[in-house]
Design a protein around this motif. Structure first.
Motif, PDB file in Angstrom:
ATOM      1  N   UNK A  41       0.821  -1.215   0.000  1.00  0.00           N
ATOM      2  CA  UNK A  41       0.000   0.000   0.000  1.00  0.00           C
ATOM      3  C   UNK A  41       0.851   1.258   0.000  1.00  0.00           C
ATOM      4  N   UNK A  42       1.952   1.228   0.759  1.00  0.00           N
ATOM      5  CA  UNK A  42       2.811   2.403   0.878  1.00  0.00           C
ATOM      6  C   UNK A  42       4.023   2.335  -0.039  1.00  0.00           C
ATOM      7  N   UNK A 179      -1.259   7.690  -0.809  1.00  0.00           N
ATOM      8  CA  UNK A 179      -0.380   8.547  -1.610  1.00  0.00           C
ATOM      9  C   UNK A 179       0.171   9.701  -0.781  1.00  0.00           C
ATOM     10  N   UNK A 180      -0.650  10.261   0.087  1.00  0.00           N
ATOM     11  CA  UNK A 180      -0.192  11.374   0.926  1.00  0.00           C
ATOM     12  C   UNK A 180       0.835  10.907   1.947  1.00  0.00           C
ATOM     13  N   UNK A 181       0.652   9.701   2.476  1.00  0.00           N
ATOM     14  CA  UNK A 181       1.644   9.149   3.410  1.00  0.00           C
ATOM     15  C   UNK A 181       2.963   8.897   2.680  1.00  0.00           C
ATOM     16  N   UNK A 186       5.798  12.587   7.863  1.00  0.00           N
ATOM     17  CA  UNK A 186       5.258  12.244   9.183  1.00  0.00           C
ATOM     18  C   UNK A 186       3.916  12.951   9.383  1.00  0.00           C
ATOM     19  N   UNK A 187       3.281  12.632  10.526  1.00  0.00           N
ATOM     20  CA  UNK A 187       2.155  13.420  10.992  1.00  0.00           C
ATOM     21  C   UNK A 187       0.780  12.953  10.593  1.00  0.00           C
ATOM     22  N   UNK A 188       0.661  11.914   9.757  1.00  0.00           N
ATOM     23  CA  UNK A 188      -0.647  11.492   9.282  1.00  0.00           C
ATOM     24  C   UNK A 188      -1.142  10.212   9.935  1.00  0.00           C
TER      25      UNK A 188
END
Length: 241
Positions: A41-42, A179-181, A186-188
């Protein structure tokens, strides 16, 4: 950091690193499925399996040397599975928490890994949704987001609306897409509901202590336990009642 397999594939961009920690007492196929899920996924460059040292919220765990040995055996099989699936993440078994004296606070681990990988790396803590639901009980839990994303795989019955209010507020404020990760350091918070695996290490230990899973020639491994880990448990006479 311990055992490594494969080579990272960052291709000139900031690396994507996922950290799957736990007591791993014993490590089971649910852990491995969670790691493989987020490796895909990442699009991870590195997946770190990290057996805990001293768990602040648990007592009576199996000795760290055995949990580390079982993790390494399971990692061999996971590496083969990931390669067969076309996943190119480097697989690492880390002794960072086991080697560190004192309680294993995840925030300290993520701080150390952020220092190692630098400010630009996408660093993600990989957990099950049951852990997300009690994230507010972890030491300095909000500081985790200063160092990493938190990515949770939903277990059957998970409902974010049942999370403690402070955790629910963080989900609302921080939720990101895969996609944003991948593209931020960091931070999500990412919640993935595609796995839906529910395996209990407590129930596995009870099964291992049962007569039907004894040491005789007809003994059967419990479901959801890698064969190499089962053999190690038998050889070391672990989880006997």
């Amino acid at each position: 950091m311990g055992l490594t397999m494969g080579q990272p594939q960052a291709h000139g961009r900031a690396p994507r690193v996922g950290v799957l920690g736990g007591t791993f007492d014993p490590i089971h196929t649910g852990h491995l499925a969670l790691g493989a899920l987020f490796a895909r996924t990442l699009a991870l460059d590195e997946l770190i399996l990290m057996p805990a040292g001293q768990q602040p919220q648990k007592t009576g765990s199996t000795a760290a040397e055995h949990r580390l040995a079982m993790t390494r055996l399971a990692a061999d099989g996971l590496a083969d599975t990931m390669r067969a699936a076309g996943l190119r993440a480097q697989l690492t078994v880390s002794t960072l928490e086991i080697d560190r004296a004192g309680p294993s606070y995840t925030v300290d681990t993520m701080r150390a890994l952020r220092t190692r990988y630098g400010p630009g790396a996408s660093l993600s803590l990989l957990i099950g949704s049951d852990q997300l639901m009690r994230l507010n009980t972890w030491h300095a839990w909000r500081e985790l987001f200063d160092f990493a994303h938190v990515c949770a795989a939903a277990r059957p019955g998970f409902d974010r609306h049942n999370a403690p209010p402070e955790v629910r507020d963080e989900i609302v404020r921080r939720e990101k897409t895969a996609d944003e990760v991948q593209s931020s350091p960091r931070g999500g918070i990412l919640i993935d509901d595609s796995l839906a695996v529910d395996i209990s290490a407590t129930e596995l230990r009870a099964a291992l202590a049962g007569a039907e899973h004894g040491s005789g020639p007809g003994a059967r491994p419990p479901a959801n336990l890698p064969a190499a880990v089962w053999q190690y448990i038998r050889d070391q006479h672990l989880y006997r009642s």
